[in-house]
Design a protein around this motif. Structure first.
Motif, PDB file in Angstrom:
ATOM      1  N   GLY A   9      -9.768   3.355 -18.082  1.00 47.67           N
ATOM      2  CA  GLY A   9      -9.747   2.062 -18.755  1.00 47.67           C
ATOM      3  C   GLY A   9     -11.045   1.314 -18.623  1.00 47.67           C
ATOM      4  N   ALA A  10     -11.123   0.467 -17.604  1.00 47.37           N
ATOM      5  CA  ALA A  10     -12.256  -0.454 -17.480  1.00 47.37           C
ATOM      6  C   ALA A  10     -13.589   0.249 -17.271  1.00 47.37           C
ATOM      7  N   ALA A  11     -13.583   1.422 -16.651  1.00 47.73           N
ATOM      8  CA  ALA A  11     -14.845   2.115 -16.394  1.00 47.73           C
ATOM      9  C   ALA A  11     -15.008   3.315 -17.323  1.00 47.73           C
ATOM     10  N   ARG A  12     -14.591   3.165 -18.583  1.00 51.75           N
ATOM     11  CA  ARG A  12     -14.676   4.272 -19.528  1.00 51.75           C
ATOM     12  C   ARG A  12     -16.099   4.809 -19.634  1.00 51.75           C
ATOM     13  N   ASN A  61     -25.462   3.914 -27.306  1.00 50.80           N
ATOM     14  CA  ASN A  61     -24.067   3.909 -27.716  1.00 50.80           C
ATOM     15  C   ASN A  61     -23.323   5.136 -27.196  1.00 50.80           C
ATOM     16  N   LYS A  71     -22.774  -0.713 -23.867  1.00 51.03           N
ATOM     17  CA  LYS A  71     -22.192  -2.012 -24.226  1.00 51.03           C
ATOM     18  C   LYS A  71     -20.932  -2.331 -23.439  1.00 51.03           C
ATOM     19  N   ASP A  72     -20.349  -1.313 -22.798  1.00 49.12           N
ATOM     20  CA  ASP A  72     -19.148  -1.559 -21.995  1.00 49.12           C
ATOM     21  C   ASP A  72     -19.452  -2.356 -20.736  1.00 49.12           C
ATOM     22  N   ASN A  73     -20.715  -2.308 -20.285  1.00 52.60           N
ATOM     23  CA  ASN A  73     -21.048  -2.988 -19.032  1.00 52.60           C
ATOM     24  C   ASN A  73     -21.050  -4.492 -19.227  1.00 52.60           C
ATOM     25  N   LEU A  74     -20.286  -5.184 -18.403  1.00 54.64           N
ATOM     26  CA  LEU A  74     -20.198  -6.643 -18.522  1.00 54.64           C
ATOM     27  C   LEU A  74     -21.534  -7.323 -18.246  1.00 54.64           C
ATOM     28  N   SER A  75     -22.353  -6.685 -17.395  1.00 52.16           N
ATOM     29  CA  SER A  75     -23.611  -7.352 -17.023  1.00 52.16           C
ATOM     30  C   SER A  75     -24.716  -7.129 -18.053  1.00 52.16           C
ATOM     31  N   ASP A  76     -24.440  -6.323 -19.071  1.00 52.05           N
ATOM     32  CA  ASP A  76     -25.346  -6.151 -20.206  1.00 52.05           C
ATOM     33  C   ASP A  76     -26.764  -5.705 -19.834  1.00 52.05           C
ATOM     34  N   LYS A 123     -22.271   4.437 -23.835  1.00 47.61           N
ATOM     35  CA  LYS A 123     -21.435   3.221 -23.800  1.00 47.61           C
ATOM     36  C   LYS A 123     -22.039   2.107 -22.944  1.00 47.61           C
TER      37      LYS A 123
END
Lengths: 319, 252
Positions: free
Chosen positions: A18-21, A298, A303-308, A301
Motif C-alpha cells: 500500500g503506502a510504500a508501493r 515515473n 511521486k509517491d514520496n510525500l517528501s517530494d 514512482k
C-alpha cells in the motif's frame, strides 16, 4: 563472501502493498536489472513488526513461522525482506526457534493445528540490501548504470534493525552468553555492525556522492512509537534530518518503509513548526538505483514520496 | 561532589548543607552534600524468577551491571535520564517492586532500537528483558495502561483479525483512540480523511497528495482503506493464534 542465491523467496510485508508501493516497484526493477530473481511469497501474513512482540511471544513466533513454512512450501531456504521490521521479526523467530528446541516443537505442533505445514528446516532471512550487495555488488551496479547520479549528495540512513541486534542479524560474534552453543555466529555476508556501508557502496557505484552521516545513520527514528510517542519521534527525526542537511546532503536514502514513513511524516510536522534545516527529502535506495539504471521518475514512482524529492533531482538533471 | 547517575536519587533525598562540622572538624565545601539513606520496606524475589521463566527474559541473570546498555540508549541520552535499563534489571533481580513502579511512567518509552542488546558484552537480550519485566508487571496489575501498550494491542488486534495491517486504518484508528472525532461513512463504517476532526498536520499531509501524487497510488490506498487487505486461508490459523494468546493472558 558467502553465497545467498540468485533466486529467493520475497517477503514484501504489508507496507509495500500500500503506502510504500514505490519501494516494491523499484525493488523489482533493481532486482531485474541486477540479474536477480524474486519469488513472491504467496498469501503471506503480517510479521507482527515491533508491536505484536510486546503483546504476545508465542503469537509472533507463530506468525513468522507461518511465513517460513510458506517459503519452504515454495521450495526456498532463503527469505529476503525489504523492510527492517520484517527482516528483524523473521530473524528473531529464527533465533528463538534455533536455540530453543521446546519452542520449535511447540510451534510446529501449533502450525499443524492451524492447517499449515510444519517446518522441516528453518529458512534464513536476509535484508534485501545485504542480498543486493552480496549477489550483485557494486561492480554489477557500475556496469548497469546508464545515467550516473552525478553530483547527488546522499545521506545513507540504515535505521536500527538492519544490523542490530547481532543475535538476530548475525552481524557480529563476540563473547555473548554463557552457553557456547547459543552464542551467535557471524554470517559471512553480513554488513559491518556499527558502521554499515553496503548502501554507501551501491550508491557510490551508481555515481552518487556519500556525505558523512555517522552516527545518525543508525539512530532510531522513533520506530514503533512513531504514533504513540510523538514527542520522542519528533526529536529523533529532527536530529537525523538536521545532521543530513548540515552535512550537505541533497537527499536521504532509506531502506525501510517504516523509517521512510516516519522521516517523511515528521519532516512535514517539523517544517510546519518552522524548525530550521529539516527540508531534506527522502527516497528509497532502490528508487535511486532505478534512476541510475536509466528508468524514468515515473517508473520508480518518485511521486509517491510525500517528501517530494523530484525538485532536487530535477535541479541536478537526474529526473 | 558529583553524584554518579544522579537521576537514580530522588531530589528530596539529596541534602546540601552550608556549614557542616563533623567531630569538631569543619568539612564545609568538600563534603557538604549528603544523600539520605533509602528505606526498603519490601522485596519479592519471586519477581526476578518470574521474569527468568519467560522466554524473552531468560537471559536476565547474565547481567553484570556494566551499564553499556544505558550508555548506548537513545532514550536515556536524548530524552529522559530516568530511563535506565541497567537499573531496571537490577531492581527486577532484587525484586524491589515499589521502586520499579515509581519508574513505570518511563519504562514503556523503549523504542526497540536494540542498541542495548547489540552491545551487551554478556549476551543479555536487554530490550527483550525490559519488555518481559513490563509484561510481568502488567500481569500483576502493577503497570497501568500506557500509550505504547494501547497502540501495540490495537496493532496486534488488526493483525490477528485480518492477517495483514493497513496503514490508513492504523493511522485513523489511532487518532480516533486519541480522542479526535473521525468522520466515517455510514455504510462501510470506514474513516474518510479530510472531513471531520483531524489534527492539522494530518490534514495538510493528506491534502498534499491530491495536488502532486500519482492518481493510481491514491486509488490503491483508498481501495485498501475501504476493503481491508486480508490473508487467505487465515481463519483456521486465527483460531490457533487466539487460543495461544488466551493462554498467555495477552488478550486483556
Amino acid at each position: 563472501m558467502g553465497v545467498i542465491g540468485k533466486r529467493v523467496a520475497y517477503y514484501p510485508g504489508c507496507s509495500l502493498e500500500g503506502a510504500a508501493r514505490a519501494y516494491d516497484v523499484s525493488t523489482k526493477i533493481a532486482a531485474k536489472e541486477l540479474g536477480l530473481e524474486l519469488d513472491y511469497l504467496e498469501d503471506y501474513n503480517c510479521c507482527g513488526a515491533m508491536e505484536s512482540k510486546n503483546v504476545t511471544f508465542m503469537g509472533t513466533m507463530l506468525m513468522n513461522a507461518r511465513n517460513m513454512s510458506l517459503a519452504r512450501k515454495q521450495g526456498h531456504s532463503v527469505i529476503v525482506a525489504p523492510c527492517n521490521g520484517c527482516s528483524f521479526s523473521l530473524q528473531r523467530a529464527e533465533y528463538f526457534l534455533e536455540t530453543d528446541k521446546a519452542i520449535f516443537d511447540k510451534v510446529n505442533a501449533l502450525l499443524r493445528e492451524g492447517g499449515v505445514d510444519p517446518l522441516d528446516q528453518i529458512p534464513q532471512t536476509y535484508h534485501i540490501l545485504e542480498w543486493f550487495y552480496t549477489e550483485a555488488g557494486p561492480q554489477k551496479v557500475k556496469e548497469k548504470t546508464r545515467k550516473p547520479l552525478r553530483g547527488l549528495k546522499v545521506a545513507n540512513y540504515y535505521g536500527c534493525l538492519y544490523t542490530r541486534p547481532h543475535f538476530y542479524a548475525r552481524t557480529y560474534a563476540h563473547a555473548g552468553g554463557q552457553d557456547e552453543e547459543a552464542r551467535p555466529r557471524r554470517r559471512e555476508t553480513a554488513d559491518d555492525d556499527e558502521h554499515p556501508y553496503y548502501m554507501n557502496a551501491l550508491l557510490e557505484a551508481a555515481g552518487a556522492t556519500n556525505v558523512e552521516f555517522e552516527p545518525m545513520h543508525t539512530q532510531c527514528c522513533g520506530g514503533p512509537h512513531s504514533l504513540s510517542d510523538e514527542m520522542v519521534s519528533e526529536k529523533f527525526v529532527m536530529m537525523i534530518l538536521q545532521t543530513a542537511k548540515r552535512n550537505g546532503a541533497d537527499i536521504i536514502a532509506t531502506e525501510c518503509p517504516l523509517c521512510h514513513a516516519s522521516l517523511e511524516m515528521y519532516r512535514h510536522r517539523l517544517m510546519m513548526k518552522g524548525v530550521p534545516d529539516v527540508d531534506v527529502p527522502a527516497a528509497y535506495f532502490t528508487q535511486l538505483l532505478g534512476l541510475a539504471f536509466g528508468y524514468s521518475a515515473n517508473d520508480v514512482k518518485l511521486k509517491d514520496n510525500l517528501s517530494d524529492p523530484l525538485p532536487v533531482l530535477k535541479r541536478l538533471g537526474l529526473a | 561532589m558529583a553524584i554518579h547517575e544522579r537521576s537514580l536519587v530522588e531530589p528530596e533525598r539529596i541534602v546540601r548543607k552550608e556549614r557542616l562540622v563533623i567531630d569538631g572538624v569543619d568539612v564545609s565545601g568538600d563534603w557538604n552534600l549528603l544523600i539520605l539513606p533509602r528505606v526498603i520496606n519490601d522485596y519479592d524475589l519471586d519477581f526476578g524468577k518470574e521474569v527468568l521463566n519467560t522466554p524473552e527474559g531468560k537471559t536476565i541473570n547474565q547481567c553484570y551491571q556494566c551499564s553499556y546498555c544505558t550508555a548506548s540508549c537513545p532514550i536515556h541520552n536524548y530524552w529522559d535520564e530516568r530511563y535506565n535499563p541497567r537499573h531496571f534489571i537490577y531492581l527486577a533481580r532484587l525484586g524491589m517492586i515499589d521502586e520499579l513502579q515509581k519508574r513505570v511512567d518511563v519504562m514503556w518509552r523503549c523504542v526497540s532500537c536494540h542498541k542495548c542488546t547489540h552491545r551487551c558484552p554478556k549476551g543479555v537480550l536487554v530490550e527483550e528483558v525490559i519488555k518481559a519485566i513490563l509484561k510481568v508487571m502488567a500481569k500483576r496489575g502493577l503497570a497501568e495502561e500506557y500509550p505504547s501498550k494501547k497502540f501495540d494491542k490495537f496493532f496486534t488486534e488488526s493483525v490477528v483479525e485480518y492477517g495483514r495491517i493497513e496503514d490508513g486504518e492504523l493511522l485513523f484508528g489511532w487518532i480516533e483512540k486519541q480522542g479526535y472525532k473521525v468522520f466515517k461513512d455510514p455504510i462501510l463504517k470506514k474513516p474518510i480523511p479530510f472531513v471531520g476532526d483531524t489534527p492539522e498536520w494530518l490534514k495538510q499531509l493528506t491534502m498534499k497528495p491530491i495536488k502532486s501524487m500519482n492518481i493510481d497510488f491514491l486509488l490503491l490506498n483508498a481501495k485498501h482503506m475501504l476493503f481491508h487487505p486480508k490473508t487467505k486461508n487465515w481463519n483456521k490459523f486465527k483460531q490457533v493464534l487466539r487460543k495461544v494468546m488466551q493462554e498467555e493472558g495477552a488478550l486483556h
